[in-house]
Design a protein around this motif. Structure first.
Motif, PDB file in Angstrom:
ATOM      1  N   ASP A 166       2.071  27.142  -6.832  1.00 49.62           N
ATOM      2  CA  ASP A 166       1.738  26.413  -5.605  1.00 49.62           C
ATOM      3  C   ASP A 166       2.575  25.137  -5.570  1.00 49.62           C
ATOM      4  OD1 ASP A 166       0.686  25.027  -3.477  1.00 49.62           O
ATOM      5  OD2 ASP A 166      -1.400  25.559  -3.927  1.00 49.62           O
ATOM      6  N   GLU A 167       3.562  25.116  -4.683  1.00 48.74           N
ATOM      7  CA  GLU A 167       4.488  23.988  -4.636  1.00 48.74           C
ATOM      8  C   GLU A 167       3.812  22.678  -4.224  1.00 48.74           C
ATOM      9  OE1 GLU A 167       7.687  24.978  -2.077  1.00 48.74           O
ATOM     10  OE2 GLU A 167       8.600  26.416  -3.492  1.00 48.74           O
ATOM     11  N   ARG A 168       2.660  22.776  -3.546  1.00 50.07           N
ATOM     12  CA  ARG A 168       1.968  21.558  -3.132  1.00 50.07           C
ATOM     13  C   ARG A 168       1.299  20.854  -4.322  1.00 50.07           C
ATOM     14  NH1 ARG A 168      -2.039  24.112   1.104  1.00 50.07           N
ATOM     15  NH2 ARG A 168      -2.279  25.421  -0.765  1.00 50.07           N
ATOM     16  N   LEU A 169       1.018  21.645  -5.361  1.00 57.00           N
ATOM     17  CA  LEU A 169       0.276  21.093  -6.495  1.00 57.00           C
ATOM     18  C   LEU A 169       1.053  21.101  -7.796  1.00 57.00           C
ATOM     19  CD1 LEU A 169      -3.160  22.861  -5.788  1.00 57.00           C
ATOM     20  CD2 LEU A 169      -2.406  20.606  -5.013  1.00 57.00           C
ATOM     21  N   GLU A 170       2.141  21.852  -7.856  1.00 55.99           N
ATOM     22  CA  GLU A 170       2.849  22.025  -9.121  1.00 55.99           C
ATOM     23  C   GLU A 170       4.351  21.796  -8.942  1.00 55.99           C
ATOM     24  OE1 GLU A 170      -0.093  25.488 -10.955  1.00 55.99           O
ATOM     25  OE2 GLU A 170       1.734  26.042  -9.862  1.00 55.99           O
ATOM     26  N   ILE A 171       5.015  21.491 -10.083  1.00 61.72           N
ATOM     27  CA  ILE A 171       6.463  21.309 -10.115  1.00 61.72           C
ATOM     28  C   ILE A 171       6.973  21.886 -11.424  1.00 61.72           C
ATOM     29  CG2 ILE A 171       6.274  19.000 -11.129  1.00 61.72           C
ATOM     30  CD1 ILE A 171       8.798  18.219  -9.575  1.00 61.72           C
ATOM     31  N   SER A 172       8.142  22.503 -11.378  1.00 58.42           N
ATOM     32  CA  SER A 172       8.683  23.113 -12.600  1.00 58.42           C
ATOM     33  C   SER A 172       9.170  22.036 -13.561  1.00 58.42           C
ATOM     34  CB  SER A 172       9.836  24.056 -12.257  1.00 58.42           C
ATOM     35  OG  SER A 172      10.939  23.323 -11.744  1.00 58.42           O
ATOM     36  N   LEU A 173       9.238  22.404 -14.819  1.00 61.89           N
ATOM     37  CA  LEU A 173       9.691  21.459 -15.840  1.00 61.89           C
ATOM     38  C   LEU A 173      11.135  21.032 -15.564  1.00 61.89           C
ATOM     39  CD1 LEU A 173       9.300  19.947 -18.510  1.00 61.89           C
ATOM     40  CD2 LEU A 173       9.985  22.047 -19.711  1.00 61.89           C
ATOM     41  N   MET A 223       0.860  -1.177   0.000  1.00 58.66           N
ATOM     42  CA  MET A 223       0.000   0.000   0.000  1.00 58.66           C
ATOM     43  C   MET A 223       0.897   1.228   0.000  1.00 58.66           C
ATOM     44  SD  MET A 223      -2.628   1.239   2.925  1.00 58.66           S
ATOM     45  CE  MET A 223      -1.217   1.250   4.017  1.00 58.66           C
ATOM     46  N   LYS A 224       0.779   2.038  -1.033  1.00 57.87           N
ATOM     47  CA  LYS A 224       1.660   3.194  -1.155  1.00 57.87           C
ATOM     48  C   LYS A 224       0.849   4.445  -1.470  1.00 57.87           C
ATOM     49  CE  LYS A 224       5.607   0.443  -2.778  1.00 57.87           C
ATOM     50  NZ  LYS A 224       6.608   0.257  -3.854  1.00 57.87           N
ATOM     51  N   VAL A 225       1.376   5.583  -0.974  1.00 53.00           N
ATOM     52  CA  VAL A 225       0.747   6.879  -1.221  1.00 53.00           C
ATOM     53  C   VAL A 225       1.677   7.679  -2.127  1.00 53.00           C
ATOM     54  CG1 VAL A 225      -0.196   8.981  -0.200  1.00 53.00           C
ATOM     55  CG2 VAL A 225      -0.329   6.801   1.042  1.00 53.00           C
ATOM     56  N   TYR A 226       1.146   8.259  -3.196  1.00 56.95           N
ATOM     57  CA  TYR A 226       1.947   9.039  -4.140  1.00 56.95           C
ATOM     58  C   TYR A 226       1.381  10.457  -4.226  1.00 56.95           C
ATOM     59  CZ  TYR A 226       3.672   4.513  -5.783  1.00 56.95           C
ATOM     60  OH  TYR A 226       4.252   3.260  -5.868  1.00 56.95           O
ATOM     61  N   SER A 227       2.280  11.427  -4.156  1.00 57.30           N
ATOM     62  CA  SER A 227       1.857  12.812  -4.409  1.00 57.30           C
ATOM     63  C   SER A 227       1.799  13.021  -5.918  1.00 57.30           C
ATOM     64  CB  SER A 227       2.843  13.788  -3.776  1.00 57.30           C
ATOM     65  OG  SER A 227       4.104  13.713  -4.437  1.00 57.30           O
ATOM     66  N   ARG A 228       0.897  13.907  -6.354  1.00 58.40           N
ATOM     67  CA  ARG A 228       0.722  14.166  -7.789  1.00 58.40           C
ATOM     68  C   ARG A 228       0.852  15.671  -8.032  1.00 58.40           C
ATOM     69  NH1 ARG A 228      -2.065  10.403 -10.811  1.00 58.40           N
ATOM     70  NH2 ARG A 228      -3.313  12.025 -11.831  1.00 58.40           N
ATOM     71  N   LYS A 229       1.815  16.029  -8.908  1.00 61.41           N
ATOM     72  CA  LYS A 229       2.034  17.442  -9.217  1.00 61.41           C
ATOM     73  C   LYS A 229       2.052  17.648 -10.727  1.00 61.41           C
ATOM     74  CE  LYS A 229       4.706  18.441  -5.020  1.00 61.41           C
ATOM     75  NZ  LYS A 229       5.964  19.001  -4.481  1.00 61.41           N
ATOM     76  N   ASP A 230       1.443  18.771 -11.131  1.00 59.61           N
ATOM     77  CA  ASP A 230       1.418  19.126 -12.551  1.00 59.61           C
ATOM     78  C   ASP A 230       2.729  19.803 -12.950  1.00 59.61           C
ATOM     79  OD1 ASP A 230      -1.218  18.205 -12.808  1.00 59.61           O
ATOM     80  OD2 ASP A 230      -2.028  20.136 -12.116  1.00 59.61           O
ATOM     81  N   VAL A 231       3.221  19.439 -14.130  1.00 59.74           N
ATOM     82  CA  VAL A 231       4.456  20.050 -14.644  1.00 59.74           C
ATOM     83  C   VAL A 231       4.106  21.367 -15.323  1.00 59.74           C
ATOM     84  CG1 VAL A 231       6.423  19.773 -16.185  1.00 59.74           C
ATOM     85  CG2 VAL A 231       5.492  17.774 -14.974  1.00 59.74           C
ATOM     86  N   VAL A 232       4.695  22.471 -14.820  1.00 58.00           N
ATOM     87  CA  VAL A 232       4.398  23.806 -15.359  1.00 58.00           C
ATOM     88  C   VAL A 232       5.694  24.573 -15.582  1.00 58.00           C
ATOM     89  CG1 VAL A 232       2.130  23.908 -14.234  1.00 58.00           C
ATOM     90  CG2 VAL A 232       4.164  24.751 -13.025  1.00 58.00           C
ATOM     91  N   GLU A 233       5.605  25.684 -16.303  1.00 61.06           N
ATOM     92  CA  GLU A 233       6.778  26.522 -16.533  1.00 61.06           C
ATOM     93  C   GLU A 233       7.107  27.328 -15.289  1.00 61.06           C
ATOM     94  OE1 GLU A 233       6.212  28.941 -19.934  1.00 61.06           O
ATOM     95  OE2 GLU A 233       6.456  27.290 -21.363  1.00 61.06           O
ATOM     96  N   GLU A 234       6.069  27.889 -14.651  1.00 62.16           N
ATOM     97  CA  GLU A 234       6.281  28.721 -13.472  1.00 62.16           C
ATOM     98  C   GLU A 234       5.410  28.183 -12.343  1.00 62.16           C
ATOM     99  OE1 GLU A 234       5.935  33.401 -12.071  1.00 62.16           O
ATOM    100  OE2 GLU A 234       5.744  32.837 -14.192  1.00 62.16           O
ATOM    101  N   VAL A 235       6.048  27.848 -11.245  1.00 64.01           N
ATOM    102  CA  VAL A 235       5.329  27.248 -10.114  1.00 64.01           C
ATOM    103  C   VAL A 235       4.658  28.326  -9.278  1.00 64.01           C
ATOM    104  CG1 VAL A 235       5.544  25.872  -8.005  1.00 64.01           C
ATOM    105  CG2 VAL A 235       6.896  25.288 -10.046  1.00 64.01           C
TER     106      VAL A 235
END
Length: 391
Positions: free
Chosen positions: A70-77, A56-68
């Motif tokens: 919200d660090e909790r939801l996004e990550i830079s390219l 049983m594993k928990v994974y965080s999910r972040k969208d790849v964007v040019e400019e971050v």
């Protein structure tokens, strides 16, 4: 935990018919909520529950964007490509963030979810079962009652028999077996609610289908029903097969079929008449057991004036007008009943045209021009002239 959970889900799938995959999805969704609540996390996460491997594993999910933003939801390219060079803009990066003590929380959450989903699934199964049986007859057992309602056990569910749907002449005791007609099935927060009736005309129709094979297979058709539950009913029947007597088929040998239905309805009297597309014949038949001399029809007003022998007037009207009232409901025509004497005084009888003649089809009185006046004929014995047919 995973091994025990897998065994439990397999057992539920076999016993309750609940898909294991659906339960796993529900548990994973609940674990996401539990993770955010217990670890104060607002990020997007996904829980992967692999019962076969026991992981049983928990994974965080972040969208790849040019400019971050919200660090909790996004990550830079750039950061994403450091993890894996194949990432591009608008991709989703997943990273494992499983807490060390998440297993205890997961076990409690899984138990709650399974219990809730099992309850919901059982309710859904019961609802689907009974919603398909609306307008059908079922056997039940009287379980309890309050000031107004009676509660009938139908196996997996308890149905409500409202006071307005109970036959006035019947009394019920716990554990009594009773046939009821399902009128409505509703979904509620407490599960499916089934409403049943003992007074609905549909109950009488279903009883005839159960008792008369010719009705069940469609050879004889019930055209209409007029019912005053617990007292008297009228049923019109028809068949296109000239070799079958529809009334006789419903009555049965020595009245066995109709008597069986009457017994089920606590002695409710049932008149069975032959339907006809001719309103003159149909109205005359519907006023059975009284004799009819003449029927005049007003098509525009959808009304009829019926002439009966003087000594049959009270029988035609019935106790408190019941016979005439039921005949009107059965045919859909207004019925105004006149005695022969009153009709003659009003000049509406006799009239020109064809009179009723006694026959096997309509069973009406033989009217011949040379017959003596009614008051000169010895009054016949009227088997139906008991107190319940009198006004």
């Amino acid at each position: 935990m995973s091994s025990d959970l897998l065994d439990a889900l397999v057992a539920l799938e076999k016993q309750k018919g609940i898909s294991r995959d659906i339960l796993v999805e529900a548990i994973e969704a609940a674990l996401v909520t539990a993770y955010k609540r217990n670890f104060n996390q607002a990020q997007n996460v996904r829980v992967d529950l692999n019962l076969e491997k026991g992981t049983m594993k928990v994974y965080s999910r972040k969208d790849v964007v040019e400019e971050v933003e919200d660090e909790r939801l996004e990550i830079s390219l750039e950061e994403a490509q450091q993890i894996n060079p194949v990432y591009e803009l608008e991709d989703i990066v997943e990273q494992e963030v499983t807490p060390r003590d998440f297993g205890r929380i997961a076990a409690q959450t899984a138990k709650q979810v399974v219990t809730q989903r099992v309850r919901e699934a059982e309710r859904g199964i019961i609802y689907d079962e009974f919603v398909d049986r609306e307008e059908d007859i079922v056997n039940g057992i009287v379980e309890r009652f309050d000031a107004k309602n009676l509660f009938i056990g139908l196996g997996k569910v308890e149905a409500v028999l409202p006071q307005t749907e109970q036959i006035p002449t019947e009394s019920y005791e716990p554990h009594d077996r009773v046939k009821v007609y399902i009128t409505k099935v509703e979904k509620t927060s407490r599960g499916p609610q089934v409403f049943v009736s003992r007074t609905h005309p549909g109950l009488l129709r279903r009883l005839f289908e159960m008792e008369v094979p010719e009705i069940y297979d469609g050879t004889v058709e019930i055209k209409s029903i007029a019912r005053e539950a617990g007292d008297r009913s009228k049923v019109s029947v028809y068949t296109a097969n000239e070799e079958i007597d529809p009334v006789g088929a419903c009555v049965g040998a020595r009245g066995a079929r109709v008597q069986s239905i009457s017994n089920e309805l606590s002695g409710e009297k049932i008149d069975i008449v032959e339907w006809s597309e001719d309103p003159v014949v149909f109205v005359a038949n519907a006023l059975s057991p009284s004799k009819v001399l003449n029927v005049q029809v007003d098509e525009e007003e959808r009304s009829t004036t019926v002439v009966v022998p003087d000594y049959q007037l009270s029988l035609a009207i019935g106790k408190r007008g019941q016979n005439a009232r039921l005949a009107a409901k059965l045919t859909g025509w207004k019925i105004d009943i006149k005695s022969e004497t009153d009709a003659r005084e009003l000049g509406i009888y006799p009239v020109d045209g064809e009179m009723f003649e006694e026959s096997e089809e309509n069973g009406l009185a033989d009217l011949l021009e040379e017959i003596s006046p009614v008051d000169e004929v010895e009054e016949p014995i009227d088997l139906y002239a008991d107190e319940e047919h009198n006004e």
